[in-house]
Design a protein around this motif. Structure first.
Motif, PDB file in Angstrom:
ATOM      1  N   LEU A  65       4.737  17.906 -35.342  1.00  0.00           N
ATOM      2  CA  LEU A  65       5.661  18.923 -34.850  1.00  0.00           C
ATOM      3  C   LEU A  65       5.158  19.519 -33.555  1.00  0.00           C
ATOM      4  CD1 LEU A  65       8.236  20.401 -35.892  1.00  0.00           C
ATOM      5  CD2 LEU A  65       6.751  22.193 -36.694  1.00  0.00           C
ATOM      6  N   TRP A  66       3.916  19.784 -33.531  1.00  0.00           N
ATOM      7  CA  TRP A  66       3.275  20.419 -32.383  1.00  0.00           C
ATOM      8  C   TRP A  66       3.343  19.502 -31.164  1.00  0.00           C
ATOM      9  CZ3 TRP A  66       2.423  24.123 -29.678  1.00  0.00           C
ATOM     10  CH2 TRP A  66       1.248  24.506 -29.084  1.00  0.00           C
ATOM     11  N   VAL A 126      13.562  18.668 -30.973  1.00  0.00           N
ATOM     12  CA  VAL A 126      12.575  18.605 -32.048  1.00  0.00           C
ATOM     13  C   VAL A 126      13.276  18.481 -33.395  1.00  0.00           C
ATOM     14  CG1 VAL A 126      10.767  19.888 -33.211  1.00  0.00           C
ATOM     15  CG2 VAL A 126      10.891  19.926 -30.733  1.00  0.00           C
ATOM     16  N   ARG A 139     -16.881   3.911 -34.039  1.00  0.00           N
ATOM     17  CA  ARG A 139     -16.255   5.019 -33.337  1.00  0.00           C
ATOM     18  C   ARG A 139     -17.116   6.249 -33.398  1.00  0.00           C
ATOM     19  NH1 ARG A 139      -9.856   5.459 -33.734  1.00  0.00           N
ATOM     20  NH2 ARG A 139      -9.382   3.305 -33.262  1.00  0.00           N
ATOM     21  N   GLY A 140     -17.558   6.686 -32.289  1.00  0.00           N
ATOM     22  CA  GLY A 140     -18.352   7.897 -32.258  1.00  0.00           C
ATOM     23  C   GLY A 140     -17.465   9.072 -31.915  1.00  0.00           C
ATOM     24  N   ARG A 169       4.800  15.033 -40.139  1.00  0.00           N
ATOM     25  CA  ARG A 169       3.619  15.838 -40.443  1.00  0.00           C
ATOM     26  C   ARG A 169       3.676  17.056 -39.542  1.00  0.00           C
ATOM     27  NH1 ARG A 169       0.921  11.404 -38.396  1.00  0.00           N
ATOM     28  NH2 ARG A 169      -0.095  12.863 -37.025  1.00  0.00           N
ATOM     29  N   SER A 170       3.059  18.144 -39.976  1.00  0.00           N
ATOM     30  CA  SER A 170       3.186  19.331 -39.136  1.00  0.00           C
ATOM     31  C   SER A 170       2.385  19.174 -37.848  1.00  0.00           C
ATOM     32  CB  SER A 170       2.783  20.586 -39.906  1.00  0.00           C
ATOM     33  OG  SER A 170       1.531  20.424 -40.485  1.00  0.00           O
ATOM     34  N   GLN A 171       1.336  18.359 -37.859  1.00  0.00           N
ATOM     35  CA  GLN A 171       0.640  18.117 -36.589  1.00  0.00           C
ATOM     36  C   GLN A 171       1.575  17.478 -35.576  1.00  0.00           C
ATOM     37  OE1 GLN A 171      -0.358  17.014 -39.575  1.00  0.00           O
ATOM     38  NE2 GLN A 171      -2.556  16.637 -39.636  1.00  0.00           N
ATOM     39  N   SER A 178      -2.554  18.406 -44.998  1.00  0.00           N
ATOM     40  CA  SER A 178      -1.705  17.213 -45.037  1.00  0.00           C
ATOM     41  C   SER A 178      -2.478  15.957 -44.657  1.00  0.00           C
ATOM     42  CB  SER A 178      -0.503  17.390 -44.124  1.00  0.00           C
ATOM     43  OG  SER A 178      -0.908  17.437 -42.794  1.00  0.00           O
ATOM     44  N   ARG A 179      -3.596  16.121 -43.986  1.00  0.00           N
ATOM     45  CA  ARG A 179      -4.363  14.928 -43.628  1.00  0.00           C
ATOM     46  C   ARG A 179      -5.745  14.957 -44.225  1.00  0.00           C
ATOM     47  NH1 ARG A 179      -3.848  12.582 -37.656  1.00  0.00           N
ATOM     48  NH2 ARG A 179      -4.066  14.738 -37.026  1.00  0.00           N
ATOM     49  N   ARG A 203     -11.941  13.126 -41.895  1.00  0.00           N
ATOM     50  CA  ARG A 203     -12.418  11.835 -41.416  1.00  0.00           C
ATOM     51  C   ARG A 203     -13.507  11.227 -42.304  1.00  0.00           C
ATOM     52  NH1 ARG A 203     -11.971   9.675 -36.523  1.00  0.00           N
ATOM     53  NH2 ARG A 203     -14.189   9.282 -36.301  1.00  0.00           N
ATOM     54  N   PHE A 220       6.973  19.051 -30.027  1.00  0.00           N
ATOM     55  CA  PHE A 220       7.359  20.280 -29.346  1.00  0.00           C
ATOM     56  C   PHE A 220       6.831  20.297 -27.912  1.00  0.00           C
ATOM     57  CE2 PHE A 220       6.474  24.971 -28.942  1.00  0.00           C
ATOM     58  CZ  PHE A 220       7.787  25.335 -28.775  1.00  0.00           C
ATOM     59  N   PHE A 221       5.596  19.899 -27.765  1.00  0.00           N
ATOM     60  CA  PHE A 221       4.996  19.831 -26.428  1.00  0.00           C
ATOM     61  C   PHE A 221       5.789  18.894 -25.526  1.00  0.00           C
ATOM     62  CE2 PHE A 221       1.948  17.522 -23.679  1.00  0.00           C
ATOM     63  CZ  PHE A 221       1.604  18.567 -22.840  1.00  0.00           C
ATOM     64  N   MET A 236       7.730  28.899 -24.771  1.00  0.00           N
ATOM     65  CA  MET A 236       7.060  27.652 -25.133  1.00  0.00           C
ATOM     66  C   MET A 236       5.723  27.512 -24.414  1.00  0.00           C
ATOM     67  SD  MET A 236       9.804  24.613 -25.144  1.00  0.00           S
ATOM     68  CE  MET A 236      10.422  23.917 -26.650  1.00  0.00           C
ATOM     69  N   LYS A 275      -1.892  28.927 -28.614  1.00  0.00           N
ATOM     70  CA  LYS A 275      -2.305  28.180 -29.805  1.00  0.00           C
ATOM     71  C   LYS A 275      -3.524  27.310 -29.509  1.00  0.00           C
ATOM     72  CE  LYS A 275      -0.863  24.557 -32.922  1.00  0.00           C
ATOM     73  NZ  LYS A 275      -1.387  24.836 -34.250  1.00  0.00           N
ATOM     74  N   GLU A 331       7.624  24.668 -41.119  1.00  0.00           N
ATOM     75  CA  GLU A 331       6.366  24.530 -40.384  1.00  0.00           C
ATOM     76  C   GLU A 331       5.202  25.220 -41.072  1.00  0.00           C
ATOM     77  OE1 GLU A 331       6.534  26.097 -36.447  1.00  0.00           O
ATOM     78  OE2 GLU A 331       4.529  25.397 -35.925  1.00  0.00           O
ATOM     79  N   LEU A 369       2.119  27.379 -26.270  1.00  0.00           N
ATOM     80  CA  LEU A 369       1.268  26.194 -26.172  1.00  0.00           C
ATOM     81  C   LEU A 369      -0.149  26.587 -25.811  1.00  0.00           C
ATOM     82  CD1 LEU A 369       3.606  23.701 -24.323  1.00  0.00           C
ATOM     83  CD2 LEU A 369       2.276  23.129 -26.326  1.00  0.00           C
ATOM     84  N   HIS A 405     -13.405   9.408 -30.480  1.00  0.00           N
ATOM     85  CA  HIS A 405     -12.450  10.295 -31.120  1.00  0.00           C
ATOM     86  C   HIS A 405     -11.815  11.227 -30.097  1.00  0.00           C
ATOM     87  CE1 HIS A 405     -10.595  12.429 -34.369  1.00  0.00           C
ATOM     88  NE2 HIS A 405     -11.119  13.572 -33.990  1.00  0.00           N
ATOM     89  N   THR A 422       4.369  27.248 -33.957  1.00  0.00           N
ATOM     90  CA  THR A 422       4.881  26.842 -32.649  1.00  0.00           C
ATOM     91  C   THR A 422       6.398  26.935 -32.625  1.00  0.00           C
ATOM     92  OG1 THR A 422       4.813  24.563 -33.390  1.00  0.00           O
ATOM     93  CG2 THR A 422       2.959  25.348 -32.125  1.00  0.00           C
ATOM     94  N   VAL A 423       7.041  25.911 -33.145  1.00  0.00           N
ATOM     95  CA  VAL A 423       8.486  25.830 -33.014  1.00  0.00           C
ATOM     96  C   VAL A 423       9.167  27.010 -33.693  1.00  0.00           C
ATOM     97  CG1 VAL A 423      10.455  24.354 -33.347  1.00  0.00           C
ATOM     98  CG2 VAL A 423       8.245  23.348 -33.007  1.00  0.00           C
ATOM     99  N   LYS A 447      -3.647  10.685 -26.773  1.00  0.00           N
ATOM    100  CA  LYS A 447      -2.429  11.038 -27.495  1.00  0.00           C
ATOM    101  C   LYS A 447      -1.646  12.103 -26.742  1.00  0.00           C
ATOM    102  CE  LYS A 447      -3.484  12.029 -31.924  1.00  0.00           C
ATOM    103  NZ  LYS A 447      -3.441  12.052 -33.395  1.00  0.00           N
ATOM    104  N   SER A 497       8.871  18.010 -25.753  1.00  0.00           N
ATOM    105  CA  SER A 497      10.165  18.599 -25.416  1.00  0.00           C
ATOM    106  C   SER A 497      10.016  19.675 -24.343  1.00  0.00           C
ATOM    107  CB  SER A 497      10.801  19.224 -26.650  1.00  0.00           C
ATOM    108  OG  SER A 497      11.005  18.277 -27.628  1.00  0.00           O
ATOM    109  N   ALA A 498       8.948  20.457 -24.455  1.00  0.00           N
ATOM    110  CA  ALA A 498       8.729  21.504 -23.460  1.00  0.00           C
ATOM    111  C   ALA A 498       8.518  20.885 -22.089  1.00  0.00           C
ATOM    112  CB  ALA A 498       7.534  22.361 -23.861  1.00  0.00           C
TER     113      ALA A 498
END
Lengths: 788, 788
Positions: free
Chosen positions: B277-278, B261, B72-73, B273-275, A584-585, A588, B281-282, A552, A559, A266, A556, B77, A531-532, B84, B284-285
């Motif tokens: 993961l977060w 996870v 897209r403004g 991606r590490s994003q 990693s990203r 925009r 994780f959420f 957890m 963070k 992570e 949450l 976003h 997190t994890v 999401k 799963s919680a």
């Protein structure tokens, strides 16, 4: 014959044209900050001065590499795999033993310190205080002295640099043997000296150093190297080893093997493969076994003061494992506080660190040493003086709490420290957490079934003091980790909130120690934004799985709150150090830029296949690019790009001088270079600058000679059309771990489209079998540009 | 004016040349298996018939897309991000509730079944047996009937298909609403009906289905859809949601959020991606909280038979948590046995499954139903009959084991089942594990401090019987998971080894239940070959962290042993189903092949920018490629590739007919298409075939019209030079999740080299600011091929 024939056709015009068009560029072209200078990272703030280097995770498929691969039989493959796993084992053993050594040293130094101080204090407070200050000062001084004089890269946490390394940037000195030694010894001094910092971050760095030293086959400086270990002299294999080392470090620091794996995944790595997961997991398991075995050995009394622990395991399995609905509110509050305080901590460290980097530490090592000693003095005065001013508290009723030992027997470890108390049945609550080793202090803060052990004012005093101390300490020139200070800060306000909840609810089920744990999680979450991995580490060190959902929840919230203000601690430090880590990203706004945009109007600096030595030297001297396209001419006079050559390859060629030739005739070079160069000769040693062009002496006669670059180019660098959006270019660069991407004009035709089916191994194998009988056409041989 | 001018220059020759050269290819070209056919996956064994589709994780940066992005403004976003996270929340809640519903139903059906059977058995064994068989048969029949008639994609575990989906292959029907319903109801029937399978794998599929249905904005078939949810109608966003769903499924199945996870990360996903993961994780919680809340509600007696559990948590915290050195040998042995048996199990399932697929299940649904009912009958007979033939054992001495309740009270759950015992103080050890729900059986096998509860012969009988039952059951047309059978098999031989160790050592500290747990881990490791995730799941379900190093050791050995024989269970199933999953690493032999090799001698099928409708239709009909290069002519008559157009886009255009034009004049189309197409119109619905070219009716007059493809092409597909090695092409394809890569000739020149520095956001931003004042030159606008 072929080469000569070709020369007859267009040799004369070709090579003469080449030598005129490829004149060295004016050296002024690399002066502006916004120009396209391919020194990779040289122009980002301070970084250029620090001499960082980009790493190359792409395989350079030069002729040399392909010949090397062709020689590799089954046996070499098996020995390579065996070596990989052996290294994983050794990294685990090495990191486990280093962690053990650090812990045993810290515990013993601390043990002697506190024993001596308590003994002297019976006679004189002032002498006791002096002893305490001197002991701490001596340890901190030795730490800062070793670091500044011997291993400057060992200062700080090391995690930001490792993160950058795994992203593709090599900071000088960060993974050397001397850094490893400096880190271990420095950690012992700084943690043993009672500073407000931890040994966990440095252990991650230690693990990474062990991995890198192993992967290099020993230290180059100390001439400890084995030829057969040099198999790993490429950036990709080293990256995998360093990942294992990071996980091992966390696994050793927290005795948390799964946490270690997740931390590596992570927080520090940028690339990950599931095969690696398996190896990293193995390394962590080895660490767990080594540490366990070592501690068993100590359990028999072989380790002096270490007997009582040292490796942080704060077992709170006796704590609260159920919660009522209304308790979610204070727990959410803990998360919010953690987010706010964590973000504040990050922000303040940024200011302080940048002041240190730009002002204070520029004044030299003497200032660094003085600074560390001053911080040590302040810490000693506060941790001795504040408890001295605190009133003692009567011990809890032994009938109600039969398990409590209060006060703890003199010279031993435990809770309820009797410091400056005139009655034998009193204890000093501030001394219990302040005049103690950090591991013990945390254990006392987390202690369960000890309600109202700490006065609220005590906790607030400690919180404020320690927060400021941690802030000031981070950034001094000693190895320093942020985990333990973070846990202490968080546990303190957690316990405070716990006291509030106990007062408000009057229920026995509410346990202050559990709130302290949640507080610790919240502060770490608010500061480091993991997190994890953090969740698993907290669960593993407290050995209580039932707290998982609560941890957890707290993480949450903390963070999310922290993210509203700034980036995580390590990200901020990475930025501050000017380490050009690629996220990693893509951002925009890159959608609206094209590849062409990054090039601007600059002319590309390139070589032709047969170049004059003098020309190469002058080009290399006039700029600091690391990759140069190489072109050739076809029979019809058109140009074709035959690949990309790296500066490091050119320097090896110029140094060896073996390929210099008198005439610009391209020969059939295949098979020749095998005996002259090993593919590993081209690899740069880790964490140090390779040979510079300015170090190479070439005689005027040699300058007039030629060199055929074809066998040494990477014939197929990744290419993108000029109007591809930067988002896509970024993804390509980042996902594949590239160092160079060539921008080319929009192609004139498409030869074919490759889809998933074309890449399925079974389809390819079947097809190869069918075609093998017919012909060998279409197989990958030399770059076929001559046939275009 | 510009367009017309261009037509004047070279229009006449250009368009006429195009219409002759681009004649439809002979339809025979897509007949051979080894030809370059871009139907992506159509030619791999059976897959073609199943109509799998490749997914496209690359953004098609067509003009339509770019216009959409430009609109897209900030607000869009923010709403996108909110959506999401809302989806993650909903996936968690939905999966948690589904798991709860399945569990409560299974427990209640099983409860009624056993209660009624025991009640009737008091009067007549034969009637009791009949009742038991009928009850099981009815449940299994309902399950197989629902699955075969209503949701065929719900059969089996679902994990291989989800794994393939996340790798980029969409199997028809796998993520539909009807599959979700079939999976939930089918699981209840098959698990409640006592078959030798589990509900954990299906729960992963359930989670993924919930995610996909949400991401689609409801079900298309049932007209439940919301326009605003269609924001997620692209493959990438859906992939992320499905990943969350998988993790939620495991988290719900095992009440193991961290394990969930890790399972998603290690076993099912191909990109990470590490994003993400977060967010995972959420999710799963959320599942953990939902399940916990639901179980609390049941704790008050609202859920009938459910009161005693159902969610698998086998708390063995009372077990052995220390081990002596010599115990490592039997533990390593467990690992080896697990590896061997696991590999054997995998191998036998391959044979059975392929026989089922190729022979048995081709005979239609009636055979599938009969098969499932037959398996149910055999299972019922064995689980009733074998315990009947077993002698009862006297209960353990109540003075020595005061906690043991033996035999368990009639009608309740627990250990020590009195089945066909004539004395009240006896129990039937085989019935304790065989005539019971699986969760209870596992709990009894794991039970600690119950030495010598099971006779060795009993365990061997059960092991052999259950192994064969599990083998036969997997592959019947019901939802079936492999976790619970694997745990039962492993726990049985684990307990056997435990008995051996107890006998050999005569020490009290050795606990058979702990060996059972390690055995379970070893079999799962040997069969599924997971490491970290399995380890964490085992720790979370047994709630005993101290066993972590032992579980790690066992897993390391069992995976290594198993890997020596075959691939993991899911990988084998993936292969068996002909799912063309691309592994994360290219095969070694690909180094020696070039991109050109995959193309062979086939001519590429391409369109010109302005194409005749009739021509497009005939090309689409004559082959099944999914991507076509589009070319245009420059002023000097040279060609240039302006991009790649997808079959799905062409079909939308042909269906809409809005862009048909009478003359082959390229117009300035920018801005026009916005009002006609939404970028989401081009998205294919998940898990179902889009419109086929054969479904579109076009009149002869329309066939003679033209269409300008420029606004709809992906202007910058990823390109590779023809002689790049397949290893590098593979990495590019796999790492970026592509569907098409264009192979182009070696470029004639390099315009520039992009390095890390060129991609740093801060550098780009600074540069953009500087240049903004001067000009807007070089910005990304339309594809600038006209200016070449």
């Amino acid at each position: 014959m072929q080469g000569e024939g070709r020369l007859d056709v267009n040799g004369g015009t070709k090579w003469s044209r080449l030598l005129t068009t490829d004149s060295p560029l004016p050296s002024s072209s690399s002066s502006s900050n916004l120009e396209h200078v391919d020194n990779d990272i040289g122009d980002i703030g301070e970084a250029g001065n620090m001499g960082m280097e980009s790493l190359d995770y792409e395989v350079v498929e030069s002729l040399a590499y392909r010949e090397d691969q062709a020689q590799r039989g089954m046996w070499r493959h098996v020995s390579y795999i065996t070596l990989k796993w052996t290294f994983s084992l050794l990294i685990g053993v090495g990191t486990g033993l280093s962690a053990f050594f650090i812990n045993i040293s810290v515990e013993n130094f601390s043990g002697w310190k506190f024993a001596a101080t308590f003994a002297v204090m019976r006679h004189s407070y002032i002498l006791g205080f002096l002893l305490y200050v001197l002991f701490n000062g001596a340890l901190v001084f030795s730490s800062v002295y070793i670091v500044t004089q011997f291993a400057p890269a060992a200062a700080g946490s090391g995690i930001p640099e490792i993160k950058a390394y795994l992203n593709g940037i090599d900071t000088p000195g960060i993974l050397l043997f001397r850094t490893l030694v400096g880190k271990i010894l420095g950690s012992i001094g700084s943690v043993g000296g009672g500073l407000a910092l931890g040994k966990e971050g440095p252990l991650v760095h230690t693990g990474a150093c062990i991995a890198s030293v192993l992967g290099q086959g020993g230290s180059t400086n100390y001439n400890v190297k084995w030829r057969w270990l040099r198999r790993f002299k490429n950036d990709r294999d080293r990256r995998d080893l360093v990942t294992c080392g990071c996980a091992a470090g966390v696994a050793a620091a927290f005795r948390s093997p799964v946490g270690g794996v997740l931390f590596a995944l992570e927080e520090v790595t940028s690339w990950w493969r599931s095969q690696l997961l398996w190896r990293v997991f193995f390394t962590s398991a080895v660490v767990a076994v080594v540490v366990r075995t070592a501690m068993r050995w100590c359990g028999n009394g072989n380790c002096g003061h270490f007997g009582s622990g040292g490796f942080i395991i704060w077992d709170i399995s006796g704590g609260q494992d159920d919660y009522s609905f209304y308790e979610l509110l204070p727990m959410a509050m803990l998360g919010a506080i953690g987010g706010l305080l964590g973000a504040l901590f990050n922000q303040l460290t940024i200011f302080l660190s940048s002041w240190r980097r730009n002002v204070l530490h520029k004044k030299g090592n003497r200032v660094k040493i003085m600074e560390a000693c001053l911080v040590s003095l302040i810490t000693s005065v506060l941790s001795f003086g504040l408890p001295l001013m605190t009133k003692c508290t009567p011990c809890p009723n032994p009938e109600k709490y039969p398990d409590v030992v209060c006060p703890r027997p003199s010279g031993q470890y435990g809770n309820y420290v009797n410091f400056n108390c005139h009655s034998e049945s009193h204890y000093n609550d501030l001394a219990t957490i302040f005049f103690n080793t950090q591991d013990d202090a945390i254990r006392n803060l987390f202690s369960t079934n000890t309600p109202r052990e700490y006065n609220s004012y005590t906790l607030i005093t400690f919180l404020v003091t320690f927060f400021l101390l941690a802030l000031v300490t981070y950034g001094t020139a000693v190895p320093s980790g942020q985990f333990v200070p973070g846990i202490m800060i968080g546990a303190t306000y957690g316990r405070l909130v716990g006291i509030l909840v106990v007062n408000a609810s009057n229920r026995d089920s509410v346990d202050e120690g559990t709130y302290a744990l949640l507080g610790a999680a919240s502060f770490l979450g608010g500061s480091m934004r993991m997190t994890v991995s953090l969740c698993v580490i907290m669960v593993e060190i407290t050995n209580n799985l039932k707290l998982l959902p609560l941890i957890m929840l707290v993480l949450l919230i903390s963070k999310a709150v922290g993210d509203a203000f700034n980036a995580g601690f390590y990200e901020e430090q990475v930025q501050l150090r000017g380490l050009p880590v690629l996220d990693s990203r893509p951002k925009r706004f890159m959608r609206n830029m094209s590849a062409k945009y990054t090039i601007g109007t600059k002319k590309v600096i390139q070589f032709s296949r047969i170049s004059k030595v003098g020309h190469i030297v002058s080009v290399l001297r006039s700029n600091n690019h690391n990759g140069f396209p190489v072109i050739d001419w076809l029979h019809n006079g058109e140009t074709v790009v035959i690949g990309l050559i790296l500066r490091s390859y050119l320097i090896v060629l110029l140094q060896a001088k073996a390929d210099f030739q008198l005439t610009p005739i391209p020969g059939d070079t295949r098979g020749r270079i095998t005996f002259r160069y090993d593919v590993r000769d081209f690899a740069k040693p880790v964490s140090s600058k390779g040979v510079s062009i300015h170090d190479i002496n070439i005689s005027p006669a040699e300058m007039e000679m030629y060199i055929d670059l074809e066998p040494f180019v990477n014939p197929t660098p990744y290419i993108v059309p000029e109007d591809m959006s930067l988002t896509k270019v970024y993804n390509l660069f980042r996902q594949l771990g590239l160092r160079h991407i060539c921008v080319v004009p929009r192609p004139s035709r498409v030869l074919g489209v490759i889809t998933r089916q074309d890449l399925l191994p079974e389809v390819l194998e079947e097809r190869a079998m069918v075609e093998e009988a017919i012909s060998s056409r279409g197989r990958y041989e030399a770059p076929p540009y001559e046939e275009l």
